[in-house]
Scaffold this active site. Structure first.
Site, PDB file in Angstrom:
ATOM      1  N   GLY A   1       0.822  -1.220   0.042  1.00 11.06           N
ATOM      2  CA  GLY A   1      -0.061   0.053  -0.262  1.00 11.06           C
ATOM      3  C   GLY A   1       0.785   1.309   0.100  1.00 11.06           C
ATOM      4  O   GLY A   1       0.716   2.204  -0.862  1.00 11.06           O
TER       5      GLY A   1
ATOM      6  N   CYS B   1       4.877 -14.064  -0.099  1.00 10.63           N
ATOM      7  CA  CYS B   1       3.931 -14.245  -1.105  1.00 10.63           C
ATOM      8  C   CYS B   1       4.061 -15.684  -1.753  1.00 10.63           C
ATOM      9  O   CYS B   1       3.055 -16.176  -1.872  1.00 10.63           O
ATOM     10  CB  CYS B   1       4.355 -13.172  -2.352  1.00 10.63           C
ATOM     11  SG  CYS B   1       3.716 -11.647  -2.165  1.00 10.63           S
TER      12      CYS B   1
HETATM   13  C1  UDX Z   1       7.366 -11.864  -5.283  1.00 10.18           C
HETATM   14  C2  UDX Z   1       7.089 -11.571  -6.841  1.00 10.18           C
HETATM   15  O1  UDX Z   1       8.199 -11.507  -7.513  1.00 10.18           O
HETATM   16  C3  UDX Z   1       6.465 -10.213  -6.791  1.00 10.18           C
HETATM   17  O2  UDX Z   1       6.005 -10.191  -8.428  1.00 10.18           O
HETATM   18  C4  UDX Z   1       4.988 -10.526  -6.240  1.00 10.18           C
HETATM   19  O3  UDX Z   1       4.360  -9.387  -6.069  1.00 10.18           O
HETATM   20  C5  UDX Z   1       5.333 -10.549  -4.672  1.00 10.18           C
HETATM   21  O4  UDX Z   1       6.351 -11.915  -4.616  1.00 10.18           O
HETATM   22  P1  UDX Z   1       9.246 -10.885  -3.587  1.00 10.18           P
HETATM   23  O5  UDX Z   1       8.746 -11.834  -2.544  1.00 10.18           O
HETATM   24  O6  UDX Z   1       9.418  -9.571  -3.133  1.00 10.18           O
HETATM   25  O7  UDX Z   1       8.228 -10.811  -4.904  1.00 10.18           O
HETATM   26  O8  UDX Z   1      10.797 -11.373  -4.172  1.00 10.18           O
HETATM   27  P2  UDX Z   1      11.581 -12.124  -5.478  1.00 10.18           P
HETATM   28  O9  UDX Z   1      12.390 -11.131  -5.935  1.00 10.18           O
HETATM   29  O10 UDX Z   1      10.225 -12.586  -6.378  1.00 10.18           O
HETATM   30  O11 UDX Z   1      12.070 -13.398  -4.690  1.00 10.18           O
HETATM   31  C6  UDX Z   1      11.260 -14.275  -3.849  1.00 10.18           C
HETATM   32  C7  UDX Z   1      12.315 -15.486  -3.434  1.00 10.18           C
HETATM   33  O12 UDX Z   1      12.795 -16.254  -4.518  1.00 10.18           O
HETATM   34  C8  UDX Z   1      13.545 -14.756  -2.464  1.00 10.18           C
HETATM   35  O13 UDX Z   1      13.874 -15.440  -1.574  1.00 10.18           O
HETATM   36  C9  UDX Z   1      14.635 -14.926  -3.627  1.00 10.18           C
HETATM   37  O14 UDX Z   1      15.834 -15.111  -3.101  1.00 10.18           O
HETATM   38  C10 UDX Z   1      14.079 -16.276  -4.258  1.00 10.18           C
HETATM   39  N1  UDX Z   1      14.815 -16.420  -5.789  1.00 10.18           N
HETATM   40  C11 UDX Z   1      14.400 -15.571  -6.747  1.00 10.18           C
HETATM   41  C12 UDX Z   1      15.610 -17.620  -6.116  1.00 10.18           C
HETATM   42  O15 UDX Z   1      15.868 -18.322  -4.947  1.00 10.18           O
HETATM   43  N2  UDX Z   1      16.141 -17.628  -7.355  1.00 10.18           N
HETATM   44  C13 UDX Z   1      15.749 -16.810  -8.409  1.00 10.18           C
HETATM   45  O16 UDX Z   1      16.185 -17.002  -9.264  1.00 10.18           O
HETATM   46  C14 UDX Z   1      14.631 -15.767  -7.925  1.00 10.18           C
END
Ligand code: UDX
Length: 498
Positions: A16, A279
């Site tokens: 938000g 998420c």
């Molecule tokens: C995610 C979605 O990307 C976003 O679109 C949604 O609105 C909310 O959830 P976020 O949780 O902020 O966003 O982080 P993100 O960058 O997507 O990473 C999520 C997790 O996956 C992290 O722990 C990250 O380290 C892990 N990850 C991500 C990996 O382990 N490998 C990758 O290649 C990408």
């Protein structure tokens, strides 16, 4: 100043706050009110310096400062915000339900329903109500019923406008979204008008072709599916990382090879100790629950496996540490570098770090934690919330929260890298090695990190060598025993397999 239009947002959290700040920045003729019942949260948003442990989001402070008091207002007076606004975004949290039917899977809609009842009670005219929180498909239908459950003859048009921003890059994502999704009742005039109003807001800065309008249910479902697909990619590459370690293949090379196929694409293919964040897990479990509820058992099982693979990866990482360290970590000090679920955020929700810590604590290790953005109080709260400490153990007797990485590593038997913070790339690993017990182990749960350390060694040695080989060689050259996710396992570590 006479504003052309007023929007309010109930819920001043990670979604938000930044979203509304961007709307205020891009739409100077729109008055934007962010309201929350949590007064502490509101005074943080109103403070001169945004407390970074609450909102560490690059670029956010600048935008808030530019707009606050001009057309952006933060208030704890939710009634007034509802009365003033033409359009109300609802961005309250919808965590996984912890009780009753669907516990552990379904989304807890308590906050959402309370917000809807609140709007219905205090509204003084027709309103457009926008779902910003991630919600199960068909929630809009229930919300419309709750909103209209009064005899005040008011009309509330419900839209779904899920947010796709990622933490740490929120402002960039908001400024240049891949797409904006707006779902509404596009079969009726009131629905179409409401959609047009929201499109008008986004058109201030998002190209028209990136604004997608759909029916309500497609929009609600797309948000869950987008997160499920992203998480699925991480689980897929993580499953292959285990295979790489045992076969001599290198996850870096495999990810690159498959990612160059444009049909696959190269993003979200970084192996890690496991995905975290508020998420991914929540939304997949929600999807699983919905599928189960409507009898789609096979579909539910399919998506459940993405979460199960993630759990396995976290556990596998911790077990690897124990096995490599001669099958015991009892009373050994282990330095944990990073606690946030990813870099550039202070958020620790579902962070892999706490699961790895729990496993190590069950094996009686002592853990020294350093994270540049996560406070000691937050770490303590997480250990409580995830019940990570063995029964009857005191936090202070097992956990040492350190002020920097050197302090955490000093005297430790092993380092595990849980978050890919940039500052970890520039550490003096020779100094760290010298201060550790021997043999000194590094377990890298973050693929980025190892690559860059490798790169620095590449510069130091002036030779051009393959990055991956050099990276392992570079750290090994100092004397470390190095384990990297998805990297061919060194013979010395393999020997400790049981
Ligand atoms: C995610 C979605 O990307 C976003 O679109 C949604 O609105 C909310 O959830 P976020 O949780 O902020 O966003 O982080 P993100 O960058 O997507 O990473 C999520 C997790 O996956 C992290 O722990 C990250 O380290 C892990 N990850 C991500 C990996 O382990 N490998 C990758 O290649 C990408």
């Amino acid at each position: 100043f006479d504003f052309e239009y007023t929007v309010a947002c109930l819920g001043a959290g990670y979604v938000g706050g930044p979203t509304m700040a961007m709307v205020a920045l891009k739409c100077p003729e729109v008055k934007v009110i962010v309201a929350d019942i949590n007064e502490k949260q509101i005074s943080a948003w109103n403070s001169d310096k945004l407390p970074m442990y609450v909102f560490y989001e690059p670029g956010l402070e600048e935008v808030v400062k530019a707009c606050r008091g001009r057309n952006l207002f933060f208030t704890a007076d939710c009634d007034k915000a509802v009365i003033e606004a033409d359009m109300i975004f609802v961005s309250v949290n919808t965590p996984t339900k912890k009780y009753g039917a669907g516990a552990g899977k379904a989304a807890d809609l308590k906050n959402w329903e309370l917000a809807a009842r609140h709007i219905s009670r205090v509204a003084n005219g027709d309103k457009i109500v926008v779902e910003k929180s991630t919600l199960p498909v068909r929630t809009a239908h229930s919300m419309s019923r709750v909103l209209h459950a009064n005899d005040r003859k008011l009309h509330f048009e419900v839209l779904s406008n899920p947010e796709f921003l990622a933490e740490g890059t929120a402002m960039k994502d908001l400024a240049k979204p891949d797409r904006v999704l707006i779902g509404g009742n596009n079969k009726e005039k009131a629905g179409k008008n409401a959609i047009d109003r929201l499109v008008w807001i986004y058109e201030h800065w998002v190209p028209k072709e990136r604004i997608l309008t759909t029916n309500l249910w497609s929009s609600e479902l797309s948000k869950l599916v987008a997160n499920a697909f992203l998480a699925q990619r991480v689980s897929s590459i993580n499953s292959i990382s285990a295979l790489c370690e045992q076969t001599g293949a290198d996850i870096d090379e495999v990810a690159k090879s498959i990612g160059m196929d444009q049909r696959i694409g190269n993003r979200f293919l970084q192996a890690s100790v496991g995905f975290g964040g508020s998420c991914f897990q929540k939304d997949i479990l929600n999807l699983v629950y919905i599928c189960e509820s409507i009898g789609l058992k096979e579909v539910a099982e399919y998506w459940q496996q993405v979460v199960s693979m993630n759990d396995w990866q976290k556990c596998r990482f911790a077990q690897r540490m124990v096995k490599s360290m001669f099958n015991t970590v009892a009373d050994k000090r282990i330095a944990m570098l990073g606690f946030a679920f990813k870099k550039d955020t202070g958020d620790t929700r579902e962070t892999a770090a706490v699961y790895v810590a729990k496993h190590l604590l069950d094996e009686r290790a002592k853990i020294a934690i350093y994270d540049p953005r996560v406070s000691e109080a937050q770490i303590k709260m997480d250990f409580d919330y995830y019940e990570a400490l063995p029964k009857d153990e005191k936090f202070s007797s097992r956990i040492d929260i350190c002020k920097d990485a050197y302090g955490a590593c000093k005297g430790s038997h092993a380092i595990c890298v849980m978050t890919e913070w940039d500052e970890f790339k520039d550490l003096n690993y020779q100094k760290i090695y010298d201060s550790m017990a021997k043999p000194a182990f590094i377990f890298d749960g973050r693929y980025d990190f190892v690559l860059v350390v490798g790169f620095f060694y590449c510069l130091n040695l002036v030779f051009f060598l393959d990055r991956n080989i050099l990276n392992l060689e570079g750290l090994k050259k100092i004397g470390f025993e190095v384990y990297g996710i998805g990297k061919p396992m060194p013979e010395s570590l393999k020997m400790d397999e049981t």
